[in-house]
Design an enzyme around this catalytic site. Structure first.
Site: not given
Length: 301
Positions: A153, A184, A255
């Site tokens: 992402h 992911d 992230s």
């Protein structure tokens, strides 16, 4: 985020509209096509549907197509497609197209660090900032020759290359090698041979209660190589995925960054946190042992 087996998306196209008017009433005949997609974005089956709207009074004060009537017919068409023979049974079974998604992938042999960093401060040189068009994330160096793992992402804006900011102040450009939407995870490559990779913990064992540290770039690129401390809170299942739960402080920008133990060994890739009123200290990381299968990497130990 898409979950394996639950990620079914239907996309439609309005191919044609024919108007039928009898005096002051009107209806529309629609030709539509609908496609089933899964988490990988691979086209599945297609249903072609021809449907008609209800009859309605024609609005002479506002001539032209009756958009509300057409919209109602499009919705009806969608439900017709879900009941069609083309989609029969497809919505109720787990469709794993992973083999099709990865069919052209060749195994990539990489050499991670043979020894842990030893100190948290030393591990920081193995963390990078990944700059994207819609913000930034973090990344983890997994080989000396330029391979970096981050979250999918983080690079989901679809660019082919991303600016990478290193802890020592250097800036380079990375290209996208491959990515896995369900897990992911994404693999990037910088053209270099002088990076310091993480030592990887490939064990499936998670030691709940032990100290853990998040390394990454929260909020702003200027905050690169930040460190927060917490513990391993648990091991959780998210659909078919296994995640590490942690109370380490995680912020936007973390992230794709590193979750490490006290020896500086990479144990997970920071993935997400739970947000909400009264919710605090619930974050998740993807265990390091998932990386080889998800991205077809063979680590030489």
């Amino acid at each position: 985020m898409f979950q394996r087996g639950e990620a079914i998306e239907i996309t439609g196209e309005l191919i044609g509209v024919r108007e039928h008017r009898v005096q002051n009433i009107v209806r529309y005949e629609l030709e539509t096509a609908w496609w089933l997609y899964n988490a990988f974005g691979i086209a599945g089956d297609t249903a072609h549907v021809t449907t008609s709207s209800n009859w309605a009074l024609y609005n002479f004060s506002d001539p032209g197509f009756d958009r509300e009537l057409i919209s109602e017919a499009v919705v009806h068409s969608m439900f017709q497609s879900l009941a069609s023979e083309a989609f029969n049974g497809k919505l109720n079974r787990i469709e794993n197209l992973e083999s099709e998604w990865t069919k052209d992938w060749y195994p990539i042999a990489l050499s991670a660090s043979a020894q842990p960093a030893g100190r948290i401060s030393s591990a920081l040189q193995s963390v990078v900032t990944v700059e994207a068009s819609d913000g930034h994330g973090s990344g983890c160096i997994v080989s000396a020759d330029g391979y970096i793992v981050t979250n999918y992402h983080v690079i989901a804006d679809g660019a082919d290359a991303y600016p990478i900011h290193f802890q020592n102040g250097e800036n380079r450009t990375a290209r996208v090698v491959r990515y896995h939407p369900v897990h992911d995870l994404a693999l990037l490559k910088v053209d270099t041979t002088d990076l310091v990779p993480f030592h990887l913990n490939m064990s499936e064992t998670i030691n709940v209660g032990e100290a853990a540290y998040a390394l990454g770039t929260p909020y702003d690129i200027d905050l690169g190589a930040s460190v927060t401390k917490g513990i391993i809170s648990g091991k959780r299942k998210d659909a078919s995925r296994t995640l590490i739960q942690t109370d380490v402080s995680i912020s936007p920008g973390n992230s794709g960054g590193a979750l490490i133990d006290e020896n500086g060994t990479l144990i997970g890739i920071i993935n997400e946190k739970v947000l909400g009123m009264g919710v605090d200290g619930i974050g998740f990381a993807i265990p390091t042992n998932v990386i080889p299968d998800a991205l077809k990497i063979e680590f030489n130990r």
